[in-house]
Design a protein around this motif. Sequence first.
Motif, PDB file in Angstrom:
ATOM      1  N   THR A  25       0.844  -1.193   0.000  1.00 41.52           N
ATOM      2  CA  THR A  25       0.000   0.000   0.000  1.00 41.52           C
ATOM      3  C   THR A  25       0.879   1.243   0.000  1.00 41.52           C
ATOM      4  N   TYR A  26       0.540   2.172  -0.912  1.00 34.77           N
ATOM      5  CA  TYR A  26       1.329   3.391  -1.087  1.00 34.77           C
ATOM      6  C   TYR A  26       0.679   4.548  -0.344  1.00 34.77           C
ATOM      7  N   SER A  27       1.462   5.592  -0.151  1.00 40.76           N
ATOM      8  CA  SER A  27       0.900   6.878   0.223  1.00 40.76           C
ATOM      9  C   SER A  27       0.116   6.860   1.540  1.00 40.76           C
TER      10      SER A  27
ATOM     11  N   SER B  92      -7.096  18.337 -16.868  1.00 42.38           N
ATOM     12  CA  SER B  92      -6.428  17.045 -16.648  1.00 42.38           C
ATOM     13  C   SER B  92      -5.092  16.865 -17.370  1.00 42.38           C
ATOM     14  N   PRO B  93      -5.046  17.177 -18.680  1.00 48.53           N
ATOM     15  CA  PRO B  93      -3.763  16.939 -19.358  1.00 48.53           C
ATOM     16  C   PRO B  93      -2.610  17.702 -18.702  1.00 48.53           C
ATOM     17  N   VAL B  94      -2.916  18.867 -18.127  1.00 47.79           N
ATOM     18  CA  VAL B  94      -1.864  19.674 -17.502  1.00 47.79           C
ATOM     19  C   VAL B  94      -1.334  18.992 -16.247  1.00 47.79           C
ATOM     20  N   VAL B  95      -2.244  18.503 -15.410  1.00 46.54           N
ATOM     21  CA  VAL B  95      -1.793  17.981 -14.112  1.00 46.54           C
ATOM     22  C   VAL B  95      -1.540  16.471 -14.119  1.00 46.54           C
ATOM     23  N   GLN B  96      -1.638  15.855 -15.314  1.00 44.69           N
ATOM     24  CA  GLN B  96      -1.416  14.410 -15.361  1.00 44.69           C
ATOM     25  C   GLN B  96       0.052  14.038 -15.511  1.00 44.69           C
ATOM     26  N   THR B  97       0.883  15.002 -15.854  1.00 41.62           N
ATOM     27  CA  THR B  97       2.298  14.704 -16.060  1.00 41.62           C
ATOM     28  C   THR B  97       2.964  14.354 -14.727  1.00 41.62           C
ATOM     29  N   GLU B 108      -0.387  11.073  -9.859  1.00 47.50           N
ATOM     30  CA  GLU B 108      -0.551  11.422  -8.441  1.00 47.50           C
ATOM     31  C   GLU B 108      -1.010  12.864  -8.278  1.00 47.50           C
ATOM     32  N   LEU B 109      -0.428  13.765  -9.079  1.00 52.03           N
ATOM     33  CA  LEU B 109      -0.827  15.164  -8.961  1.00 52.03           C
ATOM     34  C   LEU B 109      -2.262  15.345  -9.462  1.00 52.03           C
ATOM     35  N   ILE B 234      -3.895  11.416  -0.233  1.00 51.97           N
ATOM     36  CA  ILE B 234      -4.313  11.416  -1.637  1.00 51.97           C
ATOM     37  C   ILE B 234      -3.321  12.230  -2.452  1.00 51.97           C
ATOM     38  N   GLY B 235      -2.385  11.524  -3.088  1.00 50.19           N
ATOM     39  CA  GLY B 235      -1.409  12.188  -3.935  1.00 50.19           C
ATOM     40  C   GLY B 235      -0.312  12.892  -3.165  1.00 50.19           C
TER      41      GLY B 235
END
Lengths: 161, 284
Positions: A25-27, B92-97, B108-109, B234-235
């Motif tokens: 499990t991550y994070s 989404s495309p911006v923060v998916q990298t 994660e971002l 979360i992330g």
Amino acid sequence: VFAVQHTVGISEMSVSNQPEDVLVTYSLGSCVGLSLYDPERCVGGLIHCMLPLSKIDPQKAEITPQMFVDTGVTALLTAVFDLGADRSRLIAKVAGASSMLDPKGLFKIAERNYTVLRKLLWKNGIFISAEDVGGMQARTMYLHLATGKTVIRSQKVEREL
Amino acid sequence: MSRRDEILEKLHTVTALPAAALHVVQTLQDPEASAQTIKQALHHDPGLTSNVLKLANSAIFGSTRRVVSVWDAVARLGTANVSKLVMVVVVSPVVQTPVKGYGLPPNELWKHSAAVALGADFLAEFCRLKSQQSAFTAGLLHDVGKILLGTLLEIDSSPILTLAQQEKIPFDEAERRILDIDHAEVGAALLENWELPPPVVKAVRWHHQPDVETSETVIDLVHAADALCLSGGIGLGIEGLNYRPSSQAVARLKLTSKVNEVVLCKTLSALAELQGMFAQAKGE
């Protein structure tokens, strides 16, 4: 034999009796991760609970008991018993419960998670044999079914728990 | 030239969002945005429209009647929800990298950004504030500065983390000491270039220091939602939970332990739903 990795997401759990399995499990932030392992039967389980008590949303707890420490730990215990684990042999290890730089305890989710977890394990007669909790770091927790080894990875450093 | 000027200078060379998408984002910030506004905003971008309709169909999965137009989507899901779906698709495309320098693996971002957007929205609801499009937008974009610093400027965060740990200071303060600027200010500077409305820019700018600028409730909402999502794991990036929550922001929003936990619970569920919708829309 190649290890087969099973990812346990936030508010999820996984149990196994396959020696090639590795549960991970991550994070883990303020959440708590609990691994249970019966060395004799090679049965183990890992859960990642986000919040302490299910009473804030009993409906959600019906569908996703793993989200909460109280319903989640009960679900994990039931699942490892179903695979033949014995309560007296269970080795329990705990990780997570990190907090922000929050001396005033504004978001004391971690502290509450950890307290409820300890209490619940104690009620079930299970001792925590090792733990890596607190601080501000994120943690990843692995349970190796073949050996029962629990490994914590945090800030690029791995160590056995 | 100081490190700070150097970083801000480089920002001007960045266009992380196509003009059409940017136009949509700007248009949807109007809280009074009508179905007509949404339709007009999407008009020039058939690809975007089709993605939004796919998501809308996933959102009403199980229904026998499919959503075939923007009008349809608005009728079934409401203007505010369609507006949010559009925002998620555009941003989404911006923060998916993956954000290399900041230890954030791909997605994660995105997860963190979407969760903070959803969380800010739930917090507004629980605090009986009018649901604000700006809170959702600012949530989606609050960490865009990390992408600029970590990926485009290839800044290595290890010395920043070391300083934070040695001095026991929050990560954003360590950023300011080493870079003369933090990811919040970098992100806000970019959004200002994009001409996003001041509440969104301010919320991004002050999301780690909500007591410096108290003119907008949306700052507190994003700050608190960020704190909750970090706690929920979360992330998380390399810095983990190393930020300082503001007791004044918590007091201004009158947050209690119970509200925090209920909101975090709802946020995680809504995030799972949104991820499911994306997965399904991709599969179609």
